[in-house]
Every structure is written in structure tokens, then in C-alpha cells.
Write an enzyme that holds these catalytic residues in place. Structure first.
Site, PDB file in Angstrom:
ATOM      1  N   LYS A  52       0.839  -1.202   0.000  1.00 52.67           N
ATOM      2  CA  LYS A  52       0.000   0.000   0.000  1.00 52.67           C
ATOM      3  C   LYS A  52       0.878   1.259   0.000  1.00 52.67           C
ATOM      4  O   LYS A  52       0.607   2.217  -0.719  1.00 52.67           O
ATOM      5  CB  LYS A  52      -0.957  -0.024   1.208  1.00 52.67           C
ATOM      6  CG  LYS A  52      -2.065  -1.049   1.026  1.00 52.67           C
ATOM      7  CD  LYS A  52      -2.844  -1.334   2.290  1.00 52.67           C
ATOM      8  CE  LYS A  52      -3.784  -2.517   2.047  1.00 52.67           C
ATOM      9  NZ  LYS A  52      -4.519  -2.957   3.229  1.00 52.67           N
ATOM     10  N   GLN A  96      -4.709  -1.536   9.377  1.00 52.23           N
ATOM     11  CA  GLN A  96      -4.558  -2.854   8.760  1.00 52.23           C
ATOM     12  C   GLN A  96      -5.190  -3.932   9.644  1.00 52.23           C
ATOM     13  O   GLN A  96      -4.899  -4.017  10.835  1.00 52.23           O
ATOM     14  CB  GLN A  96      -3.055  -3.153   8.534  1.00 52.23           C
ATOM     15  CG  GLN A  96      -2.787  -4.444   7.811  1.00 52.23           C
ATOM     16  CD  GLN A  96      -3.342  -4.483   6.381  1.00 52.23           C
ATOM     17  OE1 GLN A  96      -3.259  -3.503   5.641  1.00 52.23           O
ATOM     18  NE2 GLN A  96      -3.933  -5.603   6.010  1.00 52.23           N
ATOM     19  N   ASP A 119     -11.152   2.663   3.592  1.00 51.00           N
ATOM     20  CA  ASP A 119     -11.404   1.221   3.426  1.00 51.00           C
ATOM     21  C   ASP A 119     -12.894   0.948   3.181  1.00 51.00           C
ATOM     22  O   ASP A 119     -13.264  -0.148   2.759  1.00 51.00           O
ATOM     23  CB  ASP A 119     -10.959   0.455   4.687  1.00 51.00           C
ATOM     24  CG  ASP A 119      -9.653  -0.298   4.466  1.00 51.00           C
ATOM     25  OD1 ASP A 119      -9.334  -0.585   3.291  1.00 51.00           O
ATOM     26  OD2 ASP A 119      -8.965  -0.601   5.460  1.00 51.00           O
TER      27      ASP A 119
END
Ligand code: NAP
Length: 279
Positions: A52, A96, A119
Site C-alpha cells: 500500500k 490494517q 477502506d
């Protein structure tokens, strides 16, 4: 051979478009910044986080990295997220997953400001998706829609079957296919006569987390198959939820693993960050 849906190529196309957008934003004096938080040192999470950050660098997005020890408390993580919510420089916040067992991921997801929820996991983002309002969409299913559209595959009016009903893939995938006017069926571990249902699909999206589960008896002749699964076999080679070799002669188009859905997830994360900065 079926059409191979090339996620690597399409994700690069999207990142290149975003790169241009980011440089235009910079000319207007606006920067794009993603805060990435990892708790603990799970090796798979470290690979995802590094990928990422690499994508951020490619697109021109600044990434702020927070690597916290495994024993970080839920309260400490909540207060870091709250601080980032209030930091005007930060456009997106990514925590995460999975988190260590002593931290409730739902509490953390709900703490992220919906304006920075790149997200797309916050209940407000999910609710907006359901009622068709603009908002952040979970990156993997959003990437699959891009794969289909950019490969010239029509969704409207088609029988779409989604295998799996998780909050991050199956459910948002179904809603996105519905939004594109597909006729959508969702299957799960309690579905009866599973093969009969999946054989109806013009577009079959498989997200069940079981290596090579879907064989040729699950698919209709000429179907489009999207394989979300990601597994490593004994030789450390990646494979999906679909038995690619078994189905490839029966389908009209299919995503490979690796190089199909995987790269799209990160591209759509970048897309969400740029959208957050544009708001
Ligand atoms: P998950 O949370 O474990 O959900 C799996 C879903 O599959 C559940 O809804 C389950 O049904 C259903 N299922 C399990 N066995 C089944 C069976 N025999 N028949 C029909 N349905 C069945 O998984 P997930 O997070 O959605 O992930 C799915 C896969 O995608 C995993 O391999 C994961 O690694 C991969 N993934 C890849 C990416 C990417 O970027 N490429 C991103 C996310 C996930 P119940 O609800 O009834 O239990």
C-alpha cells in the site's frame, strides 16, 4: 483459452489516471495523505502494508506510517485514530486488519471518521452504499466492478451469483452488482443445491476462502468468473478459490490468481484516498 481479465494492467491504468489527478491537485496547492496503522508484526499484514505504501509513492500520495507494538491497548489505538481524525493534513486513515485479539476491530472501524474511511468499512459508508448515496466503497468489490467495466463485460440484466457474504467482500459486491442493474443472488455455507445456483450465473464472483473449491461443475458454459480467493499452497505458490485449470476451457473470461483481483484492491484504495482529498 478464455479472456484473461488482467488486474495488473487495469490497476496500473487506474493508478496512472490517479497520478495525473494528484499532480493536478498539487498544482492547486492540495496534497493527498494516507495514514497507515499496523499493530503487531504479522508478516502477511507487513507485506500488504508495504504494498500500500509503495502504491502511494507511485501515485504521489504521502503516506504516514504508524507501526505500533502488539501490546498496544484498544484505548491507545482509539486515541491515535481520533488524533488523525482531527489532523487536517490527513485525508485517509487505514488500520490494517486483522488486529490483535485484545482489540475490538469494530470499535476501531467506528472510530474512523466517515470522511476519512478509505477502506469503506464504517457503518455509515456501508449504509450509504446500500441506499445509493455517494460514499467510500470497500476496495475489493469496487475493484471488481472496475475489472468488469474496463474489460467490456456487461453487468446490466445479467444473472450475477456471489459466493460468500462477508462484510468486506460478498455483501458490498452484491450491492454494487445490483447498483449496476445485475440480477443478484448471494450464496453462503448454508445454501442448498449450491451448484444449481452457481450454474445460473453469467457472472460468478467467488469469495469463500477455500482453495480451488470451484470446479467446472459449478459454472455455466461461457460464464465470466471472478476469483477473489487468495491462498498459498505447499510450494508457496498463490492460488484462488477457483480451480483455474479445471474451469478455464468452460468460461468466457476469468481472473487469474495472482494478477486478477489482488492488484485492484490497492488501486481502489488509492482511488478512495484521492476522492477523500478532492472533497
Ligand atoms: P470470509 O469472511 O471467511 O467469508 C467467507 C464466506 O464464504 C462466508 O460468507 C461463508 O459463508 C462463505 N462460504 C464458506 N464456505 C462456503 C461453501 N462451502 N459454500 C458457499 N459459501 C461458503 O472471507 P472473505 O474475507 O470474504 O474472503 C474470501 C476470500 O477472498 C479469502 O480467500 C480471502 O483471502 C480473499 N480476499 C482477497 C482479497 C484481495 O484483495 N484479493 C481481499 C479480501 C479477501 P457463511 O457466511 O455462511 O459462513
Amino acid at each position: 483459452m478464455p479472456q484473461l481479465i488482467d488486474g495488473k494492467k487495469i490497476s496500473t491504468e487506474i493508478k496512472d489516471e490517479l497520478k495525473e489527478k494528484v499532480s493536478r491537485l498539487k498544482e492547486e496547492g492540495k496534497t493527498v495523505c494516507l495514514a497507515v496503522i499496523q499493530v503487531g508484526k504479522d508478516p502477511a499484514s507487513t507485506i500488504y502494508v508495504n504494498n500500500k505504501k509503495k502504491a502511494c509513492a507511485y501515485v504521489g500520495i504521502e503516506s504516514l506510517s504508524y507501526e505500533l507494538p502488539e501490546e498496544t491497548t484498544e484505548e491507545a489505538l482509539v486515541s491515535l485514530v481520533e488524533e488523525l481524525n482531527g489532523n487536517e493534513k490527513v485525508n485517509g486513515i487505514l488500520v490494517q486488519l486483522p488486529l490483535p485479539k485484545h482489540i475490538d476491530a469494530d470499535v476501531i472501524i467506528r472510530t474512523i471518521s466517515p470522511d476519512k474511511d478509505v477502506d469503506g468499512f464504517h457503518p455509515e459508508s456501508v449504509g450509504r452504499l446500500c441506499i445509493g448515496e455517494p460514499g467510500f466503497v470497500s476496495c475489493t468489490p469496487a475493484g471488481i466492478i472496475q475489472l468488469l467495466k474496463r474489460s467490456g463485460i456487461e453487468i446490466a440484466g445479467k444473472e450475477c451469483v456471489v459466493m460468500g457474504r462477508s462484510n468486506i467482500v460478498g455483501k458490498p459486491m452484491s450491492i454494487l452488482l445490483l447498483r449496476e442493474n445485475g440480477t443478484v443472488t448471494i450464496t453462503h455455507s448454508r445454501t442448498e443445491n449450491l451448484r444449481e445456483v452457481t450454474r445460473r450465473a453469467d457472472i460468478l464472483v467467488v469469495a469463500i476462502g477455500k482453495a480451488k473449491f470451484v470446479t467446472r461443475d459449478f459454472v455455466k458454459d461461457g460464464a465470466v468468473v471472478i476469483d477473489v480467493g487468495m491462498h498459498r499452497n505447499a510450494e508457496n505458490k498463490l492460488c484462488g478459490d477457483v480451480d483455474f485449470e479445471d474451469v478455464k476451457d468452460k468460461v468466457s473470461a476469468i481472473t487469474p490468481v495472482p494478477g486478477g483481483v489482488g492488484p485492484m484492491t490497492i488501486a481502489m484504495l488509492m482511488y478512495n484516498c484521492v476522492t477523500a482529498a478532492e472533497k
